[in-house]
Scaffold this motif. Sequence first.
Motif, mmCIF file in Angstrom:
data_model
loop_
_atom_site.group_PDB
_atom_site.id
_atom_site.type_symbol
_atom_site.label_atom_id
_atom_site.label_comp_id
_atom_site.label_asym_id
_atom_site.label_seq_id
_atom_site.Cartn_x
_atom_site.Cartn_y
_atom_site.Cartn_z
ATOM 1 N N GLU A 78 0.834 -1.213 0.000
ATOM 2 C CA GLU A 78 0.000 0.000 0.000
ATOM 3 C C GLU A 78 0.863 1.256 0.000
ATOM 4 O O GLU A 78 0.566 2.223 -0.720
ATOM 5 C CB GLU A 78 -0.985 0.001 1.169
ATOM 6 C CG GLU A 78 -0.387 0.121 2.543
ATOM 7 C CD GLU A 78 -1.426 0.038 3.651
ATOM 8 O OE1 GLU A 78 -1.359 0.854 4.583
ATOM 9 O OE2 GLU A 78 -2.290 -0.853 3.598
ATOM 10 N N ARG A 106 1.042 3.875 -3.138
ATOM 11 C CA ARG A 106 0.551 5.245 -2.933
ATOM 12 C C ARG A 106 1.541 6.289 -3.437
ATOM 13 O O ARG A 106 1.171 7.440 -3.655
ATOM 14 C CB ARG A 106 0.232 5.494 -1.458
ATOM 15 C CG ARG A 106 -1.012 4.817 -0.940
ATOM 16 C CD ARG A 106 -2.286 5.273 -1.659
ATOM 17 N NE ARG A 106 -2.580 4.555 -2.897
ATOM 18 C CZ ARG A 106 -3.328 5.033 -3.881
ATOM 19 N NH1 ARG A 106 -3.821 6.242 -3.813
ATOM 20 N NH2 ARG A 106 -3.565 4.318 -4.950
ATOM 21 N N GLU A 164 -2.538 4.298 10.258
ATOM 22 C CA GLU A 164 -2.960 4.966 9.022
ATOM 23 C C GLU A 164 -2.795 4.001 7.847
ATOM 24 O O GLU A 164 -1.690 3.555 7.550
ATOM 25 C CB GLU A 164 -2.124 6.227 8.787
ATOM 26 C CG GLU A 164 -2.591 7.028 7.580
ATOM 27 C CD GLU A 164 -1.810 8.321 7.405
ATOM 28 O OE1 GLU A 164 -2.397 9.401 7.613
ATOM 29 O OE2 GLU A 164 -0.605 8.248 7.085
ATOM 30 N N ARG A 165 -3.865 3.696 7.171
ATOM 31 C CA ARG A 165 -3.831 2.709 6.085
ATOM 32 C C ARG A 165 -4.423 3.272 4.804
ATOM 33 O O ARG A 165 -5.230 4.204 4.823
ATOM 34 C CB ARG A 165 -4.592 1.432 6.483
ATOM 35 C CG ARG A 165 -4.142 0.786 7.793
ATOM 36 C CD ARG A 165 -2.655 0.460 7.811
ATOM 37 N NE ARG A 165 -2.273 -0.575 6.895
ATOM 38 C CZ ARG A 165 -1.897 -1.804 7.253
ATOM 39 N NH1 ARG A 165 -1.868 -2.145 8.543
ATOM 40 N NH2 ARG A 165 -1.549 -2.696 6.351
ATOM 41 N N PHE A 166 -4.030 2.660 3.683
ATOM 42 C CA PHE A 166 -4.440 3.132 2.370
ATOM 43 C C PHE A 166 -4.859 1.966 1.472
ATOM 44 O O PHE A 166 -4.661 0.801 1.798
ATOM 45 C CB PHE A 166 -3.296 3.893 1.686
ATOM 46 C CG PHE A 166 -2.736 5.009 2.504
ATOM 47 C CD1 PHE A 166 -3.389 6.226 2.590
ATOM 48 C CD2 PHE A 166 -1.548 4.839 3.203
ATOM 49 C CE1 PHE A 166 -2.877 7.261 3.350
ATOM 50 C CE2 PHE A 166 -1.023 5.875 3.957
ATOM 51 C CZ PHE A 166 -1.691 7.086 4.035
ATOM 52 N N SER A 167 -5.361 2.334 0.312
ATOM 53 C CA SER A 167 -5.651 1.354 -0.722
ATOM 54 C C SER A 167 -4.344 0.767 -1.254
ATOM 55 O O SER A 167 -3.301 1.428 -1.239
ATOM 56 C CB SER A 167 -6.413 2.025 -1.863
ATOM 57 O OG SER A 167 -6.411 1.225 -3.021
ATOM 58 N N LYS A 177 -4.311 13.771 -4.686
ATOM 59 C CA LYS A 177 -4.989 12.477 -4.770
ATOM 60 C C LYS A 177 -4.929 11.948 -6.199
ATOM 61 O O LYS A 177 -4.713 12.712 -7.141
ATOM 62 C CB LYS A 177 -6.453 12.624 -4.335
ATOM 63 C CG LYS A 177 -6.617 13.102 -2.899
ATOM 64 C CD LYS A 177 -8.080 13.345 -2.553
ATOM 65 C CE LYS A 177 -8.224 13.862 -1.131
ATOM 66 N NZ LYS A 177 -9.638 14.153 -0.787
ATOM 67 N N GLU A 231 -8.209 8.934 -4.145
ATOM 68 C CA GLU A 231 -7.494 8.347 -3.010
ATOM 69 C C GLU A 231 -6.163 9.065 -2.775
ATOM 70 O O GLU A 231 -5.487 9.471 -3.726
ATOM 71 C CB GLU A 231 -7.258 6.864 -3.254
ATOM 72 C CG GLU A 231 -8.558 6.071 -3.375
ATOM 73 C CD GLU A 231 -8.313 4.578 -3.435
ATOM 74 O OE1 GLU A 231 -7.722 4.048 -2.488
ATOM 75 O OE2 GLU A 231 -8.712 3.943 -4.422
ATOM 76 N N SER A 282 -1.692 13.372 4.704
ATOM 77 C CA SER A 282 -1.539 12.156 5.509
ATOM 78 C C SER A 282 -0.272 12.250 6.345
ATOM 79 O O SER A 282 0.621 13.065 6.077
ATOM 80 C CB SER A 282 -1.428 10.927 4.589
ATOM 81 O OG SER A 282 -0.303 11.061 3.723
#
Length: 232
Positions: A13, A17, A69-72, A143, A148, A180
């Motif tokens: 991830e 990102r 903290e997490r993401f796609s 984004k 995202e 973030s």
Amino acid sequence: MDIRKNFGIRVKELRNRCGMSQEELAMLANLDRSYIGGVERGTRNISLQNIGKITHALNVSLSYFFSEERFSTKPAYLKKDFEIPFSQRFKYHIDREKKLLSIAVNNLVSGVEMDYIISSLSRIWSTFKEGDLNIFIDHRNMKDSNGEVAVISPEVAKKAIEFQQKLLPYSNKAVILCNSEYMVNQLKFLTKVSGFYDKSHPIFGDNKNMLGKAYQMLDIHGHELIKELCQK
């Protein structure tokens, strides 16, 4: 979930990102690409030394890597991320009276576009005396085309270091609104490389608090670009 799989998802991830390929991560971490693939699939028992190499290559601290903290895991910096006109993705405003350069980056920019940004803005900041210019940078809306959160790609990171090094003699301080904690970590790593660390203040939080801190740190009460951003 198996700890190895969870670790691998986290690597994937963060890598995606910032638009980093497995090959790029492997090169930056001085590890084999097949090893990175195994880590991301959760089939490798990774050593503490290699954890350090990977987190450093991703420009994050160990404590941040294991944060919540997490993401796609979907990749950013795809072709479709640049279909929005550049004029909508990048804005700037110069307030000569307040000696303030304001920059807003919405969505993503490429390395080639960073060259244009550096060329354009350097003609502006070079008209100021050394140490005279304050900088406000808004990355809150950085984004991908899916809406995202994304951070700076390896290609853009190299250009960002060049940007900071050229800006450094003219700058007093820079306040950067981040999207973030990942971006806060990344910018701290990059500014240490460029020498801009002591003048750079990346912050993350809710919009009201971030803007309040920016106003206080820069000793301003608003100008055209910030007023526009506050309306979003």
